[in-house]
Design a protein around this motif. Structure first.
Motif, PDB file in Angstrom:
ATOM      1  N   ASP A 106       1.135  -1.197  -0.307  1.00 29.24           N
ATOM      2  CA  ASP A 106       0.001  -0.712   0.278  1.00 29.24           C
ATOM      3  C   ASP A 106       1.152   1.317   0.256  1.00 29.24           C
ATOM      4  OD1 ASP A 106      -1.821   1.346   0.296  1.00 29.24           O
ATOM      5  OD2 ASP A 106      -2.871   0.932   2.062  1.00 29.24           O
ATOM      6  N   ALA A 107       1.744   1.924  -1.097  1.00 33.20           N
ATOM      7  CA  ALA A 107       2.528   2.537  -1.515  1.00 33.20           C
ATOM      8  C   ALA A 107       1.482   3.938  -1.158  1.00 33.20           C
ATOM      9  CB  ALA A 107       3.519   2.842  -2.445  1.00 33.20           C
ATOM     10  N   GLU A 108       0.514   3.904  -1.753  1.00 37.26           N
ATOM     11  CA  GLU A 108      -0.040   5.198  -2.173  1.00 37.26           C
ATOM     12  C   GLU A 108      -0.825   5.990  -0.372  1.00 37.26           C
ATOM     13  OE1 GLU A 108      -1.245   2.448  -5.580  1.00 37.26           O
ATOM     14  OE2 GLU A 108      -0.629   2.219  -3.551  1.00 37.26           O
ATOM     15  N   ASN A 109      -0.523   4.934   0.450  1.00 39.29           N
ATOM     16  CA  ASN A 109      -1.126   5.606   1.500  1.00 39.29           C
ATOM     17  C   ASN A 109       0.109   5.241   2.277  1.00 39.29           C
ATOM     18  OD1 ASN A 109      -4.046   5.423   2.327  1.00 39.29           O
ATOM     19  ND2 ASN A 109      -4.348   3.627   2.157  1.00 39.29           N
ATOM     20  N   ALA A 110       1.483   4.983   2.854  1.00 39.98           N
ATOM     21  CA  ALA A 110       2.276   4.775   3.111  1.00 39.98           C
ATOM     22  C   ALA A 110       2.888   6.640   2.911  1.00 39.98           C
ATOM     23  CB  ALA A 110       3.278   4.209   3.075  1.00 39.98           C
ATOM     24  N   ILE A 111       2.826   7.017   1.517  1.00 40.83           N
ATOM     25  CA  ILE A 111       3.316   8.265   0.980  1.00 40.83           C
ATOM     26  C   ILE A 111       2.983   9.405   2.035  1.00 40.83           C
ATOM     27  CG2 ILE A 111       3.525   9.908  -1.117  1.00 40.83           C
ATOM     28  CD1 ILE A 111       4.240   7.056  -3.035  1.00 40.83           C
ATOM     29  N   ALA A 112       1.139   8.899   1.384  1.00 40.83           N
ATOM     30  CA  ALA A 112      -0.267  10.057   2.016  1.00 40.83           C
ATOM     31  C   ALA A 112       0.627  10.762   3.514  1.00 40.83           C
ATOM     32  CB  ALA A 112      -1.440  10.150   1.979  1.00 40.83           C
ATOM     33  N   ASP A 113       0.374   9.304   4.675  1.00 39.34           N
ATOM     34  CA  ASP A 113       0.753   8.973   5.876  1.00 39.34           C
ATOM     35  C   ASP A 113       1.927   9.967   6.317  1.00 39.34           C
ATOM     36  OD1 ASP A 113      -1.655   7.632   6.536  1.00 39.34           O
ATOM     37  OD2 ASP A 113      -0.247   5.520   6.552  1.00 39.34           O
ATOM     38  N   SER A 114       2.891   9.668   5.678  1.00 44.86           N
ATOM     39  CA  SER A 114       4.470  10.235   5.401  1.00 44.86           C
ATOM     40  C   SER A 114       4.195  12.357   5.528  1.00 44.86           C
ATOM     41  CB  SER A 114       5.610   9.384   5.062  1.00 44.86           C
ATOM     42  OG  SER A 114       5.246  10.417   3.297  1.00 44.86           O
ATOM     43  N   LEU A 115       3.632  12.380   3.932  1.00 44.42           N
ATOM     44  CA  LEU A 115       3.258  13.706   3.809  1.00 44.42           C
ATOM     45  C   LEU A 115       1.976  14.872   5.010  1.00 44.42           C
ATOM     46  CD1 LEU A 115       2.907  13.519   0.455  1.00 44.42           C
ATOM     47  CD2 LEU A 115       5.091  13.905   1.334  1.00 44.42           C
ATOM     48  N   ASP A 116       1.496  13.642   5.814  1.00 48.20           N
ATOM     49  CA  ASP A 116       0.396  14.230   6.530  1.00 48.20           C
ATOM     50  C   ASP A 116       0.935  14.113   7.456  1.00 48.20           C
ATOM     51  OD1 ASP A 116      -1.721  14.474   4.726  1.00 48.20           O
ATOM     52  OD2 ASP A 116      -2.655  12.401   4.909  1.00 48.20           O
ATOM     53  N   HIS A 117       1.992  13.671   8.651  1.00 45.40           N
ATOM     54  CA  HIS A 117       2.340  14.249   9.386  1.00 45.40           C
ATOM     55  C   HIS A 117       3.152  15.853   9.720  1.00 45.40           C
ATOM     56  CE1 HIS A 117       3.580  10.610  11.210  1.00 45.40           C
ATOM     57  NE2 HIS A 117       4.527  10.235  10.167  1.00 45.40           N
ATOM     58  N   TRP A 118       2.933  16.433   8.849  1.00 40.39           N
ATOM     59  CA  TRP A 118       3.802  17.614   9.227  1.00 40.39           C
ATOM     60  C   TRP A 118       1.742  18.363   8.946  1.00 40.39           C
ATOM     61  CZ3 TRP A 118       7.084  21.163   9.817  1.00 40.39           C
ATOM     62  CH2 TRP A 118       8.264  21.436   8.785  1.00 40.39           C
ATOM     63  N   ALA A 119       0.792  18.162   8.549  1.00 44.91           N
ATOM     64  CA  ALA A 119      -0.827  18.401   8.588  1.00 44.91           C
ATOM     65  C   ALA A 119      -0.689  18.585  10.050  1.00 44.91           C
ATOM     66  CB  ALA A 119      -1.515  17.897   7.828  1.00 44.91           C
ATOM     67  N   ASP A 120      -0.310  17.665  10.344  1.00 46.81           N
ATOM     68  CA  ASP A 120      -0.857  17.406  12.039  1.00 46.81           C
ATOM     69  C   ASP A 120      -0.055  18.767  13.143  1.00 46.81           C
ATOM     70  OD1 ASP A 120      -1.873  15.425  11.675  1.00 46.81           O
ATOM     71  OD2 ASP A 120      -0.279  13.951  12.600  1.00 46.81           O
TER      72      ASP A 120
END
Length: 169
Positions: A106-120
């Motif tokens: 599930d590369a797509e969700n891993a990428i989104a998760d990694s980018l979303d750390h900044w959103a938090d």
């Protein structure tokens, strides 16, 4: 000294970025890492586990990237990191992008998760959800341009100043 698990993941990144997922056989990755296939399997039970190890690395690096900023100016730190494309996080991201569409990964969700750390992190400073999303999309766009090797344009700096102005309101 780098541990064996990290050497294997480093080798996987190289194989993926140079030749794609089809070339990322256990044998090729083990050879590139300087370990036996059995040594690779000791750390990662198979190819899917190896790929998922890379996804875990990406998520961890994304969290580390977001955690290493000046709390007083998280927005500036985020936009600055969005303009660089030569670091461990980026190497891992590029390798992970090569795994998009690979069954069982599930590369797509891993990428989104990694980018979303900044959103938090940014959500602590930017309370308007629309502005937060705008900031994230601007950062994503700057990052994509940096990944492509595109020259940063003077207008990009103006955009960063504009976004900072919006967030200061």
């Amino acid at each position: 000294m780098i541990d064996t698990k990290d050497r294997i993941l480093d080798a996987l990144e190289l194989v993926l970025t140079e030749s794609g997922p089809g070339a990322a056989t256990l044998e090729a990755v083990a050879a590139r890492a300087g370990v036996s296939k059995g040594g690779l399997l000791y750390h990662f039970g198979g190819k899917e586990a190896l790929f998922n190890g890379l996804l875990d690395r990406l998520r961890d690096l994304g969290a580390q990237d977001a955690a290493t900023h000046d709390d007083c100016d998280a927005l500036t730190a985020y936009l600055a990191t969005s303009s660089r494309a030569e670091d461990a996080y980026t190497r891992t991201l590029l390798a992970t992008m090569r795994l998009i569409g690979t069954p069982g990964v599930d590369a797509e969700n891993a990428i989104a998760d990694s980018l979303d750390h900044w959103a938090d992190v940014l959500a602590e400073h930017i309370t308007d959800p629309m502005l937060l999303r705008l900031v994230m999309l601007v950062g994503d766009g700057l990052y994509l341009r940096a990944l492509l090797g595109a020259q940063r344009r003077p207008l990009d700096d103006n955009l960063v100043s504009y976004v900072r102005g919006l967030a200061a309101r």
